[in-house]
Design an enzyme around this catalytic site. Sequence first.
Site, mmCIF file in Angstrom:
data_model
loop_
_atom_site.group_PDB
_atom_site.id
_atom_site.type_symbol
_atom_site.label_atom_id
_atom_site.label_comp_id
_atom_site.label_asym_id
_atom_site.label_seq_id
_atom_site.Cartn_x
_atom_site.Cartn_y
_atom_site.Cartn_z
ATOM 1 N N ASP A 138 43.895 47.246 63.775
ATOM 2 C CA ASP A 138 42.884 46.709 63.277
ATOM 3 C C ASP A 138 41.400 47.821 64.281
ATOM 4 O O ASP A 138 41.121 47.847 63.229
ATOM 5 C CB ASP A 138 42.822 45.238 63.510
ATOM 6 C CG ASP A 138 42.081 45.170 62.364
ATOM 7 O OD1 ASP A 138 41.105 45.548 61.382
ATOM 8 O OD2 ASP A 138 40.999 43.630 62.618
ATOM 9 N N CYS A 192 48.052 51.398 41.066
ATOM 10 C CA CYS A 192 47.589 50.177 40.375
ATOM 11 C C CYS A 192 47.621 49.830 38.547
ATOM 12 O O CYS A 192 47.224 49.241 37.478
ATOM 13 C CB CYS A 192 45.726 50.391 40.947
ATOM 14 S SG CYS A 192 45.897 50.069 42.891
ATOM 15 N N CYS A 195 44.716 48.225 35.823
ATOM 16 C CA CYS A 195 44.011 46.908 36.340
ATOM 17 C C CYS A 195 43.023 47.462 36.762
ATOM 18 O O CYS A 195 42.997 48.210 37.853
ATOM 19 C CB CYS A 195 45.711 46.800 37.307
ATOM 20 S SG CYS A 195 45.280 44.618 37.737
ATOM 21 N N CYS A 198 41.019 42.260 40.828
ATOM 22 C CA CYS A 198 40.627 42.614 41.380
ATOM 23 C C CYS A 198 38.542 42.842 41.529
ATOM 24 O O CYS A 198 37.813 42.065 42.001
ATOM 25 C CB CYS A 198 41.003 43.573 43.037
ATOM 26 S SG CYS A 198 40.563 45.365 43.012
ATOM 27 N N CYS A 202 36.126 39.548 41.736
ATOM 28 C CA CYS A 202 35.070 39.643 43.423
ATOM 29 C C CYS A 202 33.916 38.455 42.814
ATOM 30 O O CYS A 202 32.898 39.519 42.293
ATOM 31 C CB CYS A 202 35.034 41.267 43.687
ATOM 32 S SG CYS A 202 33.757 41.393 45.069
ATOM 33 N N CYS A 244 38.211 36.063 53.173
ATOM 34 C CA CYS A 244 38.137 36.109 51.515
ATOM 35 C C CYS A 244 38.852 36.797 50.928
ATOM 36 O O CYS A 244 39.678 37.583 51.199
ATOM 37 C CB CYS A 244 36.439 36.590 50.967
ATOM 38 S SG CYS A 244 37.019 36.682 49.365
ATOM 39 N N CYS A 247 40.416 38.700 46.290
ATOM 40 C CA CYS A 247 40.590 40.406 45.535
ATOM 41 C C CYS A 247 42.473 40.078 46.099
ATOM 42 O O CYS A 247 42.587 41.464 44.918
ATOM 43 C CB CYS A 247 39.894 41.349 46.171
ATOM 44 S SG CYS A 247 40.474 41.780 47.695
#
Length: 404
Positions: A138, A192, A195, A198, A202, A244, A247
């Site tokens: 990360d 995906c 679609c 997300c 948002c 958050c 999504c």
Amino acid sequence: MDNVTSWEKLKHELKAAAAGLGIDKIGIASADPFVELKQRLIRHRELGYESGFEEPDLDKRTQPSLLLENPQSIIAIAVAYPSKLKNPPKSEPGARRGIMSRSAWGEDYHKVLRDRMRKLEDWLRERVPSLRAESMVDTGALSDRAVAERAGIGWSAKNCSVITPEWGSWVYLGEMITNLPLPPDEPVAESCGDCTACMDACPTDALVAPGQLNAQRCISFVTQTKGLVTDELMRKIGNRLYGCDTCQTVCPKNRGKNWTHQPELQPDLEKAKPLLVPLLTMGNREFKEAYGQTSSAWRGRKPIQRNAVIALGNFKDPSGVQPLANVLRSDPRFELRATAAWSLGRIGGAAARDALEQALKLEREEAVLEAISAALAAGSPGNRDAAQEALGAPGEDDGLVKRE
């Protein structure tokens, strides 16, 4: 170990050993430069979409050879984490709660994945003593997503997460650059389709295009900043204290997926969904004791306390007036005082107005005075009616107190 078959065999054994090392998926990527990614990152920067938390050197983000001399492969790992709280405490009038994102549940995932990486490196070194490796999780220079996508861990989705066929997007990612010529895996086909769940969900329209995020508008980023937040974004924060997940929670690929097999990553309910008022007066030592072992602690207590102040305003619960008045009157941080003024304006009513008017007489900081004046203009006794709304309702566990 000097032939293709031997390296293929080692790769097979490595993947078979993954579960025993506490790793849910392993993929192998080439160590070639990420040429297309660099062009996207340049454009991303030009548009002002960066968060500022990233590695600033775009060459380091896209050229593994700058991080390890003569790299031959990159081992990507994924570790699955939980997405659901079992019997979470309820947020009720007089006892409102905030929500931490799933990335802040359990032990800090950076520490957990570094532990997994050490075990992986030890496993490899036992078999290849000449191993050279550079691991990162990360906070490293490379793009975890780009490496995972190239290594076949999953595809890079419209919500900017990597979605794995097995675990959905509820995975933490890490990578290890090595001098081992392991055969690369094939990327996973993008799935995906048409679609846009997300992007549609948002709260701030931060997903400006499929796979493109304006981090400056992303609630996850905003909750980690330390300064003042705009009226628009404070309303959108809802009762989120850190991060958050919207999504991801709306993604059909995540439906029904919840992973409880990694013990360090399981949530403490009171930390995942804490009462808001006690957070306001939590000192540094108390904060470190409560949250120091979680990923939410890296920015300190100030952003979380500011977000707790925002959440109390968004709940519009009259029980929040006195705690907010205390913050407005005596907190030494002007950002929290200004935010408390905003929240009192959101709640409205006579008690909130009295607190604002009293503070107006004593306050000297210009930013706080402006916030008080704006709150007095916004607040009215009629706003008390909103306090009766059923705000501890569907969606609250994802941070959306209500939509406006």
